[in-house]
Design an enzyme around this catalytic site. Structure first.
Site, PDB file in Angstrom:
ATOM      1  CB  CYS A   1      -0.916   0.009   1.216  1.00 29.61           C
ATOM      2  SG  CYS A   1      -2.274  -1.130   1.058  1.00 29.61           S
TER       3      CYS A   1
HETATM    4  N1  NAD Z   1      -2.481  -6.054   1.644  1.00 26.59           N
HETATM    5  C1  NAD Z   1      -2.892  -4.985   2.276  1.00 26.59           C
HETATM    6  O1  NAD Z   1      -2.479  -4.741   3.416  1.00 26.59           O
HETATM    7  C2  NAD Z   1      -3.911  -4.043   1.669  1.00 26.59           C
HETATM    8  C3  NAD Z   1      -4.566  -3.139   2.508  1.00 26.59           C
HETATM    9  C4  NAD Z   1      -5.525  -2.297   1.965  1.00 26.59           C
HETATM   10  C5  NAD Z   1      -5.773  -2.316   0.596  1.00 26.59           C
HETATM   11  N2  NAD Z   1      -5.084  -3.180  -0.217  1.00 26.59           N
HETATM   12  C6  NAD Z   1      -5.419  -3.190  -1.635  1.00 26.59           C
HETATM   13  O2  NAD Z   1      -6.268  -4.271  -1.895  1.00 26.59           O
HETATM   14  C7  NAD Z   1      -6.025  -4.783  -3.205  1.00 26.59           C
HETATM   15  C8  NAD Z   1      -5.702  -6.259  -3.125  1.00 26.59           C
HETATM   16  O3  NAD Z   1      -4.498  -6.423  -2.391  1.00 26.59           O
HETATM   17  P1  NAD Z   1      -4.088  -7.772  -1.701  1.00 26.59           P
HETATM   18  O4  NAD Z   1      -2.981  -7.423  -0.756  1.00 26.59           O
HETATM   19  O5  NAD Z   1      -5.285  -8.492  -1.181  1.00 26.59           O
HETATM   20  O6  NAD Z   1      -3.498  -8.562  -2.969  1.00 26.59           O
HETATM   21  P2  NAD Z   1      -3.120 -10.125  -3.025  1.00 26.59           P
HETATM   22  O7  NAD Z   1      -2.076 -10.231  -4.071  1.00 26.59           O
HETATM   23  O8  NAD Z   1      -2.849 -10.647  -1.651  1.00 26.59           O
HETATM   24  O9  NAD Z   1      -4.446 -10.832  -3.517  1.00 26.59           O
HETATM   25  C9  NAD Z   1      -5.002 -10.629  -4.763  1.00 26.59           C
HETATM   26  C10 NAD Z   1      -5.627 -11.912  -5.255  1.00 26.59           C
HETATM   27  O10 NAD Z   1      -6.299 -11.614  -6.465  1.00 26.59           O
HETATM   28  C11 NAD Z   1      -6.107 -12.699  -7.343  1.00 26.59           C
HETATM   29  N3  NAD Z   1      -6.367 -12.225  -8.709  1.00 26.59           N
HETATM   30  C12 NAD Z   1      -5.559 -11.490  -9.509  1.00 26.59           C
HETATM   31  N4  NAD Z   1      -6.183 -11.219 -10.652  1.00 26.59           N
HETATM   32  C13 NAD Z   1      -7.404 -11.787 -10.589  1.00 26.59           C
HETATM   33  C14 NAD Z   1      -8.507 -11.838 -11.471  1.00 26.59           C
HETATM   34  N5  NAD Z   1      -8.479 -11.214 -12.640  1.00 26.59           N
HETATM   35  N6  NAD Z   1      -9.598 -12.526 -11.079  1.00 26.59           N
HETATM   36  C15 NAD Z   1      -9.630 -13.150  -9.872  1.00 26.59           C
HETATM   37  N7  NAD Z   1      -8.619 -13.108  -8.996  1.00 26.59           N
HETATM   38  C16 NAD Z   1      -7.524 -12.436  -9.351  1.00 26.59           C
HETATM   39  C17 NAD Z   1      -4.701 -13.160  -7.091  1.00 26.59           C
HETATM   40  O11 NAD Z   1      -4.507 -14.485  -7.533  1.00 26.59           O
HETATM   41  C18 NAD Z   1      -4.613 -13.011  -5.573  1.00 26.59           C
HETATM   42  O12 NAD Z   1      -4.987 -14.204  -4.903  1.00 26.59           O
HETATM   43  C19 NAD Z   1      -4.903  -3.941  -3.777  1.00 26.59           C
HETATM   44  O13 NAD Z   1      -5.454  -2.894  -4.512  1.00 26.59           O
HETATM   45  C20 NAD Z   1      -4.228  -3.374  -2.543  1.00 26.59           C
HETATM   46  O14 NAD Z   1      -3.582  -2.155  -2.807  1.00 26.59           O
HETATM   47  C21 NAD Z   1      -4.171  -4.068   0.302  1.00 26.59           C
END
Ligand code: NAD
Length: 431
Positions: free
Chosen positions: A274
């Protein structure tokens, strides 16, 4: 009954299928919370191993434990799939896919585009779509809305579209999905009304805002606020180093002011999915409007330079011991981007290791949460933290201050210590 009222009624009775696209750090905790609230949840991910693991009751995300997952599996309220077409049955779909940066630090919204395409294939009347991924203001309206309306369905009448940023803080023992207030902005007032009704069951406090752009910007302000303030703390660390003053003493004393000061601490640089990334989404958007976001750029510069600052401190410390970096063994303690988690994404430890290796050091590491990792084709394995491994190192650099690390042992056993987190002096040492 119109579509909005029909969906709200379904939400109130919990007789509803909630789809979640992307079952990672954000999507899985959200999916489990929605299932615990009484909805049936269908999680969709493109990774077969993630889906197979989840259906077998094995969580790959530390914030969701196996028991919690197995409970919703047993109750029949959560299922994972790699078949996006099954989302046609979902009454609501939350999108939690990654939003990384391209090589040139521009937003990479390709995952949002792909997820939108999946939704487009299954979009039908009386359905709500919520984007959760951190992104630049305008994404929901400019990318998602035209794609979804190209089906002939109309937003606010047939389907509902909103942006609701995820605020999950992995590893935070106090705040999790349910008790972290959640901001929601809809494309139309009915979109907002529907999505608030949907999330009400699973989230204690909802914070409605007037537009999707406002909701998108809330998340970027929160992340930029942290990046800028950490950048200031890091600059103070450099200032104090040059002045021969203890930055931690200065910060701790300043933090006794009961108003007008908020404590931020210096460290090895920014990590995670993030804070190092999200501000660049806003900077990019504003470049397109001929505005340079100076605070964002400056904080990014200072924070990005911290690994090099700490590698210079290693070189100085080794020099004091009449040693060069080249040929020395450096033990890195903690490689996760923050304490008590196993996430390596954007971790400054990776930059520190790379810089040390470029200067000829031989690098080992210890991290109780990260048993091994691959970087630049090189495979690293965590060594146990023992008097032997400490004695084998010419220098120990503490990068991540995990609670489980025995700092007393490091203090007693290391020849030379560089402590980026002030971990040794924060009452953690076991004497
Ligand atoms: N990790 C954090 O602490 C956090 C906190 C707040 C916001 N975010 C935001 O949330 C969003 C997701 O982050 P995350 O950390 O959960 O990512 P992540 O990589 O842990 O998880 C994303 C998942 O989406 C899947 N994926 C990718 N493309 C896909 C598609 N087209 N269809 C279905 N599944 C698909 C991946 O295989 C993966 O399992 C990002 O925008 C991030 O900036 C993350």
């Amino acid at each position: 009954m119109n579509a909005a009222d029909a969906l709200i009624k379904k939400a109130e009775s919990r007789d509803l299928l909630f789809g979640v696209i992307g079952l990672g750090y954000v999507g899985l905790p959200l999916a489990v919370e929605l299932a615990k609230a009484g909805y049936r949840v269908l999680g969709f991910d493109v990774l077969q191993r993630v889906v197979t693991g989840l259906n077998a009751g094995h969580s790959h995300v530390k914030d969701v434990d196996d028991q919690e997952l197995q409970a919703v599996r047993r109750a029949g309220t959560f299922e994972a799939t790699t078949d996006g077409a099954r989302l046609r049955d979902a009454d609501a779909i939350s999108i939690c896919v990654p939003t990384p940066l391209s090589k040139f630090k521009d937003p990479d919204v390709s995952y949002i585009v792909a997820a939108t395409d999946t939704v487009k294939q299954v979009l039908r009347s009386v359905q709500a779509i919520i984007l959760e991924s951190t992104t630049y203001p305008g994404t929901t309206r400019e990318i998602m809305l035209p794609a979804l309306e190209s089906t002939g369905l109309k937003v606010g009448k047939d389907f509902f579209l909103a942006f609701s940023p995820e605020r999950v803080d992995p590893g935070n023992p106090q705040y999790h999905t349910r008790n972290t207030p959640k901001v929601v902005g809809g494309i139309t007032p009915d979109c907002l009304r529907v999505v608030c009704a949907l999330y009400q069951a699973a989230i204690d406090t909802l914070v409605p805002v007037s537009t999707t752009e406002a909701a998108e910007l809330v998340k970027l302000l929160e992340n930029t606020f942290r990046s800028v303030n950490i950048g200031l703390a890091n600059e103070m660390a450099i200032v104090c180093d040059k002045l021969g003053v203890d930055v931690w003493e200065v910060i701790d004393a300043a933090a006794t002011k009961p108003f007008g000061f908020m404590k931020f601490t210096p460290g090895p640089g920014l990590g995670g999915h993030c804070i190092p990334i999200a501000p660049h989404y806003l900077a990019w958007k504003m470049r397109g409007l001929n505005y340079k976001t100076r605070f964002i750029d400056l904080a990014g510069e200072v924070n990005t330079e911290m690994p090099a600052f700490w590698v210079r401190k290693v070189a100085d410390a080794l020099n004091q011991a009449s040693k060069a970096v080249r040929g020395s063994t450096v033990l890195v303690v903690g490689v996760a981007y923050k304490k008590d988690i196993d996430d390596l994404r954007e971790s400054p430890a990776l930059d520190i290791i790379k810089l040390l290796e470029q200067q000829g050091a031989s690098v080992t590491y210890h991290d109780p949460y990260v048993p091994q990792f691959e970087e630049n084709g090189h495979s690293f394995h965590s060594v146990p933290l023992t008097s032997q491994s400490l004695a084998a190192a010419d220098c120990v650099i503490i990068v991540t201050d995990h609670s489980a690390v025995d700092y007393g042992l490091i203090r007693r056993g290391a020849k030379v210590i560089v402590d980026t987190r002030h971990a040794l002096d924060r009452g953690k040492a076991s004497a």
